[in-house]
Structure formats: C-alpha cells, structure tokens
Design an enzyme around this catalytic site. Structure first.
Site, mmCIF file in Angstrom:
data_model
loop_
_atom_site.group_PDB
_atom_site.id
_atom_site.type_symbol
_atom_site.label_atom_id
_atom_site.label_comp_id
_atom_site.label_asym_id
_atom_site.label_seq_id
_atom_site.Cartn_x
_atom_site.Cartn_y
_atom_site.Cartn_z
ATOM 1 N N ASP A 1 0.846 -1.199 0.000
ATOM 2 C CA ASP A 1 0.000 0.000 0.000
ATOM 3 C C ASP A 1 0.881 1.249 0.000
ATOM 4 O OD1 ASP A 1 -1.968 1.910 0.352
ATOM 5 O OD2 ASP A 1 -2.371 1.405 2.448
ATOM 6 N N ASP B 1 -3.974 2.477 -5.090
ATOM 7 C CA ASP B 1 -2.621 2.447 -4.528
ATOM 8 C C ASP B 1 -2.320 1.200 -3.704
ATOM 9 O OD1 ASP B 1 -4.145 3.075 -2.263
ATOM 10 O OD2 ASP B 1 -2.543 4.280 -1.392
ATOM 11 N N GLU B 2 -3.072 0.135 -3.928
ATOM 12 C CA GLU B 2 -2.903 -1.070 -3.109
ATOM 13 C C GLU B 2 -2.987 -2.324 -3.972
ATOM 14 O OE1 GLU B 2 -5.435 -1.774 0.698
ATOM 15 O OE2 GLU B 2 -6.117 0.036 -0.312
#
Ligand code: TTP
Ligand code: CA
Length: 352
Positions: free
Chosen positions: A8, A106-107
């Site tokens: 993340d 974003d993960e």
C-alpha cells in the site's frame, strides 16, 4: 506455506503531487477541495504525514483542515495523474507476484507462496519490492506480510509509514488478541458499534462468539466475521481485472446503496456481457463483480461457475456476490461485471 503480501502506497495522492512539486519538501500538504480561506466546502482526500501531525486526516472537512493549519499547501485533486502513477507502480509490482490483485488505486495483494520458502526470505523479498517502487517511481510504500489477505492487510496498517511488518502463522493469535473489533479489516464503524453492543469489543471476544448467533444477526457474513476474528481467511488473490476477459462497467447516476437500483444495474451489465460473449462465441467460467464506492475504494469479488454460462446464471451469481459482500456503510458509485477464463464454444481455450 501460504505467503500473501499487501503493498500500500503511503499518503498516495499527496505522494504523487510531491513527485511533480518538489517545493513541497517537508511542508504539510493536502489534496482536497479548495479551502477558500476556511469557507470552502468538501473534504480532505489525503494529506502527507507532516500534515497529519496537525491532526489533519482523510475525510475531514477541508474547513477543519484549514483551521488546523492555514499555511499548509492545498492542492486540487487530479485523478488522471494519480491513475498514471498507479499504473507505473503496478507495473513494477506485478512481476514479483505469482498472483496479483490490484485492490484500489494504490494497493495490491500478491501471492508469493511458491517463490518464498521462509519468513526471512519473505521479508527480504518485500524489501526488494519496496526499494524498487521507490527507485523506479519515487513513491514510498508499506508492506504487510501474512498467511492470508486479512492478516497481511492488517499487518500493513501496523507497518505504515514506509515499513514492512511480518506476521507469522504462529503469531496470528497474539497479533489479534487485544485488538479493538473496529480495527479489523472489513469491519466499519457501524458494524463495530453493533458488535460492541452484543458484547464483542475485542477481536478475542469475537473469536469466541457463537456462530449461529452471529449468522442470525449478520447472515452468512456472521460466519466469516468469526473466522476472521480467529485469523482465518481463505479468500484467493483474484487475478487481474483486464487480462483475458470481457467486461462492462457502469457509473451510477447518483451514488447509492439501494439494493434494487444496484440489482438493475447488474442485470443491465450482465445482459451486455452476454451479448459480447455470444458475438465472440465464447463462454466463461469465472465471474467477477467490481464495486467502486463513493470514496473510490473498490471491492473486487470473484466466483467460478461450473455449469455452462448463461445469462440467468451470470446475473444471479453477480447478485449473490453483491448481497454477500456489499459494504452497506458506503454508497456505490460504479459497478463492473467481468467474465474471464473464457472458452470458445468448441471447448478450446481462447485468450483475448
Ligand atoms: P489510503 O491508502 O486509505 O490512504 P493514503 O494512501 O492517503 O494514506 P496511507 O499512508 O494511510 O495509506 O487511500 C489511498 C488514496 O485514496 C488516498 O491517497 C486518497 C484517496 N482517499 C480518498 O479520496 N478519500 C478517503 O477518505 C481516503 C481514506 C482515501
Ligand atoms: Ca495508501
């Protein structure tokens, strides 16, 4: 040994802005709506860790952020740019994975079970990923390592910022022991409140809950909650959304949590996908439903179907996935239906 990692990015939107605005330096910076000298409406989307020192957080009214620090750097949101940076990051991470699943901008979860033979190796491997994202894209990330999705996700929370946290299978129980139920991945504020009223304040207490009682109160999800509280989570890493698949997406006119409206959208998408399949003369084995919520977080759910795929099976399965997994605390903004594991009508595998 099953080894799952959750990678993340740290303070993602602002981290992207720092790439193109080096003048931010170590100053507090915020991405969100225009604060208009404290009169602005809307919220903080995210902020860097320097801004967090002033108590500023994602989701906070922008006016409150301004009150906390009027001198911080305020930047407007630029989704297109963040998507570009996201793509670069995912391209760096993907080759490290046996199975790769992007969960939000974003993960990503990766399954590295076969690549790794010890926890020490897993830590070194995570360090390599961390350093490569930093050197190739310039963004810092945090990585959680665990025996399943749940534990790796929660380990990552502990790793933040810019860290790596490993939770070994034998450490899972101790890791969860005194944790507040609200800190468990997948449990939102309202559910945590309900659980606490029922007498389950810590994950430990929830782990010992009577499953039948939980099912009476939460449906099938109740069973999963107890399993999760015991550190058990057998959800697979769902492979890429884009490859070897056909998909249709639909942005709702208004963000909603109305089941019947969402049901109609699923029917529409299901019919469209079936039309595409018929044109291409292929059938599918795997169905994936993507729910994107108003806060831009995503839920990607997948199921393999044994019988031959027809429109009723497709729609019923998609609705079932929705019912069993939807987070009613959030409103849905966009829905996607994807079919993959495609076979042409003659039974040969087809790669699209
Ligand atoms: P997160 O990963 O939740 O947060 P983050 O990357 O900003 O910070 P952290 O270091 O704690 O991981 O969310 C990713 C991006 O999604 C975030 O940069 C901005 C956006 N976002 C919103 O727009 N609204 C929100 O309420 C949250 C939590 C995030
Ligand atoms: Ca993040």
């Amino acid at each position: 040994m099953r080894t799952i990692m959750l990678i993340d990015m740290d303070y993602f939107y602002v981290a992207c802005e720092e790439l193109r605005h080096p003048e931010i330096g170590d100053k507090p910076a915020i991405v969100g709506t225009d604060p208009k000298g404290g009169q602005g409406r809307g919220v903080v989307m995210t902020c860097n860790y320097k801004a967090r020192e002033f108590g500023i957080r994602s989701g906070m009214p922008i006016s409150a952020a301004y009150k906390a620090n009027p001198n911080a750097i305020y930047l407007p949101v630029d989704f297109k740019y963040y998507d570009e940076v996201s793509k670069k990051i995912m391209d760096v991470i993907r080759p490290f994975a046996e199975k790769f699943e992007q969960v939000s901008v974003d993960e990503a979860f990766i399954d590295v079970s076969k690549k790794i033979s010890s926890y020490e190796e897993a830590q070194d491997y995570a360090k390599k990923i961390h350093d490569e994202v930093l050197s190739k894209v310039g963004i810092k990330c945090s990585i959680g390592i665990g025996p399943n999705k749940l534990i790796s996700k929660m380990a990552c929370e502990k790793a933040k910022p810019n860290g790596i946290k490993l939770v070994r299978e034998e450490e899972v129980k101790a890791f969860l022991a005194d944790m507040d139920v609200g800190k468990m991945y997948g449990i939102g504020g309202k559910t945590a409140e309900r659980l606490k009223k029922m007498g389950y304040s810590t994950v430990d207490q929830l782990a010992k809950a009577n499953k039948m009682k939980m099912i009476e109160n939460f449906g099938v999800w109740g069973n999963e909650l107890v399993n999760n509280a015991n550190g058990v989570d057998d959800r697979e890493i769902v492979e890429n959304w884009e490859v070897k698949s056909m998909s249709r997406e639909f942005t709702l006119e208004k963000n909603t949590s109305d089941d019947s409206e969402i049901g109609k959208a699923i029917e529409y998408l299901g019919n469209e996908v079936i039309k595409d399949l018929t044109t291409q003369q292929v059938s599918f084995r795997t169905l994936t439903l993507k729910l994107r919520y108003g806060d831009f977080t995503e839920h990607i759910l997948s199921k393999s179907i044994r019988v031959n795929s027809d429109v009723t099976t497709l729609i019923d399965t998609a609705k079932k996935l929705y019912r069993e997994n939807v987070n009613h605390e959030k409103k849905v903004r966009k829905i996607g239906v994807r079919v993959s594991n495609l076979t042409n009508f003659k039974g040969q595998k087809k790669i699209i």
